[in-house]
Design an enzyme around this catalytic site. Structure first.
Site, PDB file in Angstrom:
ATOM      1  CE  LYS A 102      -6.064   4.675  26.468  1.00 52.81           C
ATOM      2  NZ  LYS A 102      -4.695   5.273  26.277  1.00 52.81           N
TER       3      LYS A 102
ATOM      4  CE1 TYR B 238      -2.570   6.905  21.339  1.00 51.90           C
ATOM      5  CE2 TYR B 238      -3.557   4.819  20.681  1.00 51.90           C
ATOM      6  CZ  TYR B 238      -3.449   5.874  21.576  1.00 51.90           C
ATOM      7  OH  TYR B 238      -4.232   5.889  22.713  1.00 51.90           O
TER       8      TYR B 238
ATOM      9  CG  ASN C 279      -3.437   5.371  29.906  1.00 53.21           C
ATOM     10  OD1 ASN C 279      -4.092   4.903  28.983  1.00 53.21           O
ATOM     11  ND2 ASN C 279      -2.468   6.255  29.721  1.00 53.21           N
TER      12      ASN C 279
ATOM     13  CG  HIS D 171      -6.803   9.711  23.150  1.00 57.64           C
ATOM     14  ND1 HIS D 171      -5.445   9.902  23.022  1.00 57.64           N
ATOM     15  CD2 HIS D 171      -7.397  10.662  22.385  1.00 57.64           C
ATOM     16  CE1 HIS D 171      -5.236  10.920  22.195  1.00 57.64           C
ATOM     17  NE2 HIS D 171      -6.407  11.399  21.806  1.00 57.64           N
TER      18      HIS D 171
ATOM     19  CD  GLU E 138      -5.961  13.456  19.025  1.00 55.29           C
ATOM     20  OE1 GLU E 138      -4.779  13.212  19.266  1.00 55.29           O
ATOM     21  OE2 GLU E 138      -6.823  13.572  19.936  1.00 55.29           O
TER      22      GLU E 138
HETATM   23  P1  DAT Z   1      -1.741  10.437  26.750  1.00 62.17           P
HETATM   24  O1  DAT Z   1      -2.625   9.239  26.492  1.00 62.17           O
HETATM   25  O2  DAT Z   1      -1.831  10.885  28.185  1.00 62.17           O
HETATM   26  O3  DAT Z   1      -1.958  11.563  25.775  1.00 62.17           O
HETATM   27  P2  DAT Z   1       0.732   9.896  25.278  1.00 62.17           P
HETATM   28  O4  DAT Z   1       0.114  10.591  24.117  1.00 62.17           O
HETATM   29  O5  DAT Z   1       2.087  10.345  25.704  1.00 62.17           O
HETATM   30  O6  DAT Z   1      -0.220   9.956  26.576  1.00 62.17           O
HETATM   31  O7  DAT Z   1       0.832   8.343  24.979  1.00 62.17           O
HETATM   32  C1  DAT Z   1      -0.253   7.668  24.362  1.00 62.17           C
HETATM   33  C2  DAT Z   1      -0.472   6.360  25.069  1.00 62.17           C
HETATM   34  O8  DAT Z   1       0.663   5.535  24.893  1.00 62.17           O
HETATM   35  C3  DAT Z   1      -0.663   6.478  26.588  1.00 62.17           C
HETATM   36  O9  DAT Z   1      -1.998   6.754  26.956  1.00 62.17           O
HETATM   37  C4  DAT Z   1      -0.205   5.136  27.047  1.00 62.17           C
HETATM   38  C5  DAT Z   1       0.904   4.776  26.075  1.00 62.17           C
HETATM   39  N1  DAT Z   1       2.221   5.129  26.602  1.00 62.17           N
HETATM   40  C6  DAT Z   1       2.761   6.379  26.678  1.00 62.17           C
HETATM   41  N2  DAT Z   1       3.986   6.353  27.215  1.00 62.17           N
HETATM   42  C7  DAT Z   1       4.243   5.046  27.482  1.00 62.17           C
HETATM   43  C8  DAT Z   1       5.330   4.344  28.052  1.00 62.17           C
HETATM   44  N3  DAT Z   1       6.434   4.984  28.446  1.00 62.17           N
HETATM   45  N4  DAT Z   1       5.219   2.994  28.188  1.00 62.17           N
HETATM   46  C9  DAT Z   1       4.118   2.340  27.776  1.00 62.17           C
HETATM   47  N5  DAT Z   1       3.037   2.933  27.237  1.00 62.17           N
HETATM   48  C10 DAT Z   1       3.102   4.275  27.088  1.00 62.17           C
HETATM   49 MG    MG Z   2      -1.537  11.749  23.801  1.00 63.20          MG
END
Ligand code: DAT
Ligand code: MG
Length: 149
Positions: free
Chosen positions: A9, A49, A112, A115, A126
């Site tokens: 990212k 997303y 973080n 992805h 995806e």
């Molecule tokens: P991942 O990237 O581990 O698959 P995810 O699909 O649950 O996680 O969420 C996508 C992204 O959204 C994640 O990398 C960071 C952001 N995100 C997720 N939960 C969040 C939260 N509670 N607050 C802020 N950003 C969040």
């Molecule tokens: Mg995810």
């Protein structure tokens, strides 16, 4: 053989971590079958997303992923989805296992670094969203017999 979409990212690109992240996936024995460096459009970000559309962090997530270029890749291998998620670590860096990328290089959930697809089904979806079939190269990885059973 499973496929998974990996994104370095914008924060990972800006921090010079593309090589580190590729190195860790290569080290695991996974096979890189596609890659491109691109500025993500609002449209692609919304599709990618879409599952988070109603979450409070949705708009900031779109702003983040479109804020600078990303390195998009497709990796495959046996158990590639679980292996790559493990290498990336838990979504929240302070909960990511020591030795994972998010543990070793990140602090906050909104920065973080990476992805990775979270299921085999989403990996297929995806990869199809980010890459056309003619952008994928199923090359003969000569180390495969030394990594795979
Ligand atoms: P991942 O990237 O581990 O698959 P995810 O699909 O649950 O996680 O969420 C996508 C992204 O959204 C994640 O990398 C960071 C952001 N995100 C997720 N939960 C969040 C939260 N509670 N607050 C802020 N950003 C969040
Ligand atoms: Mg995810």
């Amino acid at each position: 053989m499973e496929k998974t979409l990996v994104l370095v990212k914008p924060d990972g690109v800006q921090r010079g971590l593309i090589g580190e992240i590729i190195k860790r996936l290569e080290n695991r024995g996974l096979r890189l079958i596609g890659g491109k460096f691109l500025q993500v459009s609002r449209e692609l970000a919304e599709e990618h997303y879409g599952i988070h559309k109603n979450k409070p962090f949705y708009e900031s997530l779109l702003a983040y992923i479109t804020s600078a270029p990303v390195m998009a890749m497709v990796w495959d291998g046996p158990n590639a989805v679980a292996a790559v998620r493990q290498t990336m670590g838990a979504t929240r860096p302070t909960e990511a296992a020591p030795g994972s990328i998010r543990h070793d290089f990140a602090l906050e959930i909104g920065k973080n670094l990476t992805h990775a697809s979270d299921s085999v089904e989403n990996g297929e979806k995806e990869v199809a969203l980010w890459f056309s079939e003619d952008e994928l190269i199923y090359w003969d990885q000569t180390i495969a017999p030394w990594v795979q059973e």
